[in-house]
Design an enzyme around this catalytic site. Structure first.
Site, mmCIF file in Angstrom:
data_model
loop_
_atom_site.group_PDB
_atom_site.id
_atom_site.type_symbol
_atom_site.label_atom_id
_atom_site.label_comp_id
_atom_site.label_asym_id
_atom_site.label_seq_id
_atom_site.Cartn_x
_atom_site.Cartn_y
_atom_site.Cartn_z
ATOM 1 N N GLU A 32 3.258 -10.557 14.995
ATOM 2 C CA GLU A 32 2.686 -11.078 16.232
ATOM 3 C C GLU A 32 3.134 -12.527 16.443
ATOM 4 O OE1 GLU A 32 -1.645 -11.278 18.497
ATOM 5 O OE2 GLU A 32 -1.521 -10.861 16.351
ATOM 6 N N ARG B 158 0.825 -1.220 0.000
ATOM 7 C CA ARG B 158 0.000 0.000 0.000
ATOM 8 C C ARG B 158 0.855 1.265 0.000
ATOM 9 N NH1 ARG B 158 -3.635 -3.712 2.914
ATOM 10 N NH2 ARG B 158 -2.463 -3.316 4.827
#
Lengths: 194, 182
Positions: free
Chosen positions: A109, A72
């Site tokens: 994570e 992006r």
């Protein structure tokens, strides 16, 4: 630092940008309120506001290089680079860039990922701006800063469309300032049909 | 572009900025590296300007860019002509309701996804990628747009590898390229 803290308080463009972002609850997994900028890209006026605000800020800062984080960052970075006459350098997932690259690992994570940059992209005395759509933990941007500094560039600032409120004030990433346009939108039923 | 047209003087400057990397990502492939073009602000601007000059009066309402290098060229074009930008993405990146189209790779297949609400039957679409080789990805992109009723006006790429006949996969839709690599 948020745009509202730096001269753009009350600027109607910021509201237009925020309103154009769609919140998708529980994507990519439960508990995450995903800030979907694709709806912003469907609004040519709001998309142009984003680019204009960044260009106004950076056009007189002698930025020679705009680095965009895949993917992006490839949408917001190039228009800014083109408008300020800087080169555009893609920071990519592993294995995509040919030629000599340097790579930097960063934590997810669960597990880790890597970002790569072409070594030939950076000459000496480069002043760099790093762009991504959103900053949350800052892990990706920190890796990006490392890549540019390892290649000898000076990172002037990191810029994102959306950022968590913790980045207000003088909050820095690896000692580098961060400039953010809007906070994450709250989810309510109406935003799905915006 | 046809051979009869006078070549725009900016084209040669663009072509010289594209780096050809042999044997990447594997042996036998002459990889067309556009990142060197992006390092030259004038050549990058010329590239975008050539596309914008062509499309600004064609009533294009949506520019669809193919992940990831299609984003780099598609987004600036969309902004300059006032069109929506729609990213066509690898699987599982787009949230919300999507449609997908599968396409063949040399070994196996891959998928391109698009948001269903992004485009509709009133839209006139331009598809952008950095390069056309076999045409498989562009064909998948066109299918996605057509399935929601949009009209694909043209496909635009910086580079074409004409020997791979990608043009024929576009089912008669026009293709506009700046540079051919033979």
């Amino acid at each position: 630092m948020f745009a509202v803290e730096n001269g753009l308080q009350g600027d109607p463009r910021l509201k237009a940008i925020s309103d154009a972002i769609r919140v998708i609850p529980h994507f990519p997994k439960t508990g995450i309120m995903f800030q979907d900028i694709t709806t912003l890209l469907l609004d040519p006026v709001a998309f142009k506001h984003v680019v204009d605000i960044f260009v106004d800020r950076y056009k007189h800062m002698n930025i020679s290089l705009v680095a965009g984080v895949e993917a992006r960052g490839f949408i917001f970075g190039p228009p800014i680079a083109l408008a300020i006459g800087a080169k555009f350098v893609p920071l990519r997932k592993p294995g995509k860039l040919p030629g000599r690259v340097i790579s930097e690992e960063y934590e997810l994570e669960y597990g880790s990922d890597r970002l790569e940059m072409s070594v030939e992209a950076v000459k000496s005395d480069e002043r760099a701006l790093i762009i991504d759509d959103l900053v949350a933990t800052g892990g990706t941007l920190s890796a990006s800063i490392n890549l540019l500094e390892r290649a000898g560039a000076e990172v002037v600032e990191c810029a994102c469309v959306v950022g968590l409120p913790k980045f207000k004030g003088q909050c820095k990433l690896k000692g580098k300032p961060l400039y953010v346009l809007v906070e994450p939108r709250e989810y309510d039923e109406l935003t799905l049909y915006n | 572009m046809s051979e009869n047209e006078v070549k725009d003087p900016r084209i040669d400057g663009i072509k010289t900025k594209i780096r050809v990397v042999p044997d990447f990502p594997k042996k036998g492939i002459m990889f067309q590296d556009i990142t060197t073009l992006l390092l030259d602000p004038k050549a990058f601007k010329d590239t975008i300007d050539l596309f914008v000059e062509r499309y600004r009066h064609m009533n294009i309402s949506v520019v669809a860019g193919i992940e990831a290098r299609g984003f780099i060229f598609g987004a600036p074009i969309a902004l300059a002509i006032g069109a929506k930008f729609v990213p066509l993405r690898k699987p599982k990146k787009l949230p919300g309701e999507i449609i997908f189209e599968e396409y063949e790779l040399e070994y196996g297949s891959d998928r391109l996804e698009m948001h269903v609400e992004a485009v509709d039957s009133g839209d006139r679409a331009l598809v952008v990628d950095d390069l056309i080789a076999t045409g498989g990805t562009l064909c998948a992109a066109m299918n996605l747009l057509r399935r929601v009723g949009a009209e694909v006006v043209e496909c635009a790429c910086v580079i074409e590898l004409p020997e791979l006949n990608g043009r024929e996969r576009l089912e008669g839709k026009p293709l506009y390229v700046l540079v051919e690599y033979r």
